[in-house]
Motif scaffolding. Structure first.
Motif, mmCIF file in Angstrom:
data_model
loop_
_atom_site.group_PDB
_atom_site.id
_atom_site.type_symbol
_atom_site.label_atom_id
_atom_site.label_comp_id
_atom_site.label_asym_id
_atom_site.label_seq_id
_atom_site.Cartn_x
_atom_site.Cartn_y
_atom_site.Cartn_z
ATOM 1 N N ARG A 51 0.841 -1.191 0.000
ATOM 2 C CA ARG A 51 0.000 0.000 0.000
ATOM 3 C C ARG A 51 0.880 1.245 0.000
ATOM 4 O O ARG A 51 1.972 1.260 0.576
ATOM 5 C CB ARG A 51 -0.893 0.018 1.251
ATOM 6 C CG ARG A 51 -1.888 -1.125 1.344
ATOM 7 C CD ARG A 51 -2.535 -1.147 2.731
ATOM 8 N NE ARG A 51 -3.040 0.159 3.123
ATOM 9 C CZ ARG A 51 -4.303 0.566 2.918
ATOM 10 N NH1 ARG A 51 -5.171 -0.249 2.341
ATOM 11 N NH2 ARG A 51 -4.670 1.772 3.293
ATOM 12 N N GLY A 52 0.390 2.293 -0.602
ATOM 13 C CA GLY A 52 1.143 3.534 -0.655
ATOM 14 C C GLY A 52 1.351 4.173 0.706
ATOM 15 O O GLY A 52 2.284 4.965 0.890
ATOM 16 N N ASP A 53 0.480 3.839 1.671
ATOM 17 C CA ASP A 53 0.611 4.447 3.005
ATOM 18 C C ASP A 53 1.446 3.586 3.962
ATOM 19 O O ASP A 53 1.546 3.869 5.143
ATOM 20 C CB ASP A 53 -0.758 4.712 3.623
ATOM 21 C CG ASP A 53 -1.622 3.460 3.692
ATOM 22 O OD1 ASP A 53 -1.083 2.343 3.494
ATOM 23 O OD2 ASP A 53 -2.830 3.588 3.962
ATOM 24 N N ARG A 54 2.043 2.467 3.459
ATOM 25 C CA ARG A 54 2.937 1.592 4.200
ATOM 26 C C ARG A 54 2.233 0.795 5.298
ATOM 27 O O ARG A 54 2.875 0.187 6.140
ATOM 28 C CB ARG A 54 4.089 2.392 4.837
ATOM 29 C CG ARG A 54 4.978 3.127 3.864
ATOM 30 C CD ARG A 54 6.062 3.961 4.530
ATOM 31 N NE ARG A 54 6.763 3.218 5.532
ATOM 32 C CZ ARG A 54 6.735 3.505 6.845
ATOM 33 N NH1 ARG A 54 5.997 4.521 7.282
ATOM 34 N NH2 ARG A 54 7.433 2.786 7.685
ATOM 35 N N GLN A 55 0.926 0.718 5.326
ATOM 36 C CA GLN A 55 0.193 0.051 6.389
ATOM 37 C C GLN A 55 -0.050 -1.434 6.062
ATOM 38 O O GLN A 55 0.010 -1.848 4.910
ATOM 39 C CB GLN A 55 -1.146 0.747 6.645
ATOM 40 C CG GLN A 55 -1.025 2.230 6.944
ATOM 41 C CD GLN A 55 -0.150 2.513 8.148
ATOM 42 O OE1 GLN A 55 -0.415 2.039 9.242
ATOM 43 N NE2 GLN A 55 0.933 3.259 7.929
#
Length: 302
Positions: A51-55
């Protein structure tokens, strides 16, 4: 607010006729114990989605199994059913030998102060341990592997409970050890460890194990004794077979554990200070054709 305390904890067990199923209207037997680590464990599966948000996108629970141990003080009649299950045998004229039978149990923990029950089904004895030391009560530990756990606020419908035997615990002061048929009066510690090699078997479509596979009955241990001469060490060096017999008693009742054929797999006389030197001898028990077993337990009681 009431918090569960160990002083109100109790354990009970009943043999299962069908693996993983508690019998209807069970007659549980109370189990003497001083500690337990029984619990359900789960494998987890963490999503590898990027994911782009690193989650972390998600996590799922996977396969489950029961594990842990039950430790108690050895007393006559308290653990005979579990001894038989660990050895895969049955008591015959007060003698128990290793065999191939499989026995599973439902184990129940009762937290009386908070009114909760934890039940573990499909439980088999994967390991059996004896720990005998001078000036101490003999300890016995059972390693458990099982299938499932459930929480309940009530007893099983129609359940009854049989009280555990009330015999005194056995200690090393009332015991004796024979090595090679001769009394060995210099032993400072004896540990025996029986491993059954039980492993879960998981399949697609269920998080629970089928009845697990079982390996060989592997009995090992360690004999520790004051270093008086080279006789025990010579048996290790020369790969000389011997035998070991442990008698434990409460003054009235007794168990005799016979390892009719053993080999020592090591021999160390380490020195750490200026005190007495002990000899540590790891043991491997072997099948004995004369007795038909690597471990024989004989009980004698009033």
């Amino acid at each position: 607010m009431t918090i569960a305390t160990g002083s109100r904890h109790s354990l009970a067990y009943i043999a299962e006729a069908t693996y993983g199923a508690t019998p209807a209207t069970p007659a549980f037997r109370q189990l003497r114990h001083k500690s337990t680590t029984l619990a359900l464990t789960k494998n987890t599966m963490q999503s590898e989605e990027l994911r782009g948000d690193r989650q972390i996108a998600d996590l799922r629970h996977g396969t489950v199994q029961v594990g842990g141990d039950m430790q108690g003080e050895l007393s006559y009649g308290a653990y005979d059913d579990l001894f038989a299950a660990a050895l895969g045998g049955s008591w015959n004229a007060n003698v128990l030998k290793a065999g191939t039978a499989r026995t599973s149990f439902t184990l129940e923990r009762n937290f009386a102060d908070i009114g909760q029950y934890l039940r573990y089904t499909g439980c088999e004895i994967n390991g059996l341990h004896f720990d005998v030391q001078p000036g101490a009560i003999a300890n016995v530990t059972f390693d458990v592997i099982g299938q499932a756990e459930a929480v309940d606020a009530n007893i099983v419908a129609g359940a009854t409970y049989v009280a555990a035997s009330a015999n005194r615990p056995m200690d090393a002061l009332s015991g004796a050890i024979k090595e090679g048929g001769q009394v060995l009066g210099v032993v400072t510690e004896l540990k025996l460890d029986l491993a059954n090699g039980i492993e879960p078997r998981f399949v697609i479509g269920s998080a629970k194990t089928l009845q697990p596979s079982i390996g060989r009955s592997n009995l090992t241990g360690t004999l520790t004794a004051y270093f008086l001469d080279g006789s025990l060490l010579a048996k290790f060096i020369g790969e000389t077979e011997s035998s070991l017999e442990l008698t434990l008693s409460d003054g009235t009742n007794s168990y005799v554990l016979l390892l009719p054929r053993i080999k020592y797999t090591g021999g160390q006389a380490d020195v750490a200070n200026d005190g007495p030197i002990t000899l540590s001898l790891p043991i491997q028990a072997l099948y004995d054709s004369a007795t038909g077993t690597q471990l024989r337990i004989t009980r004698s009681g009033a």
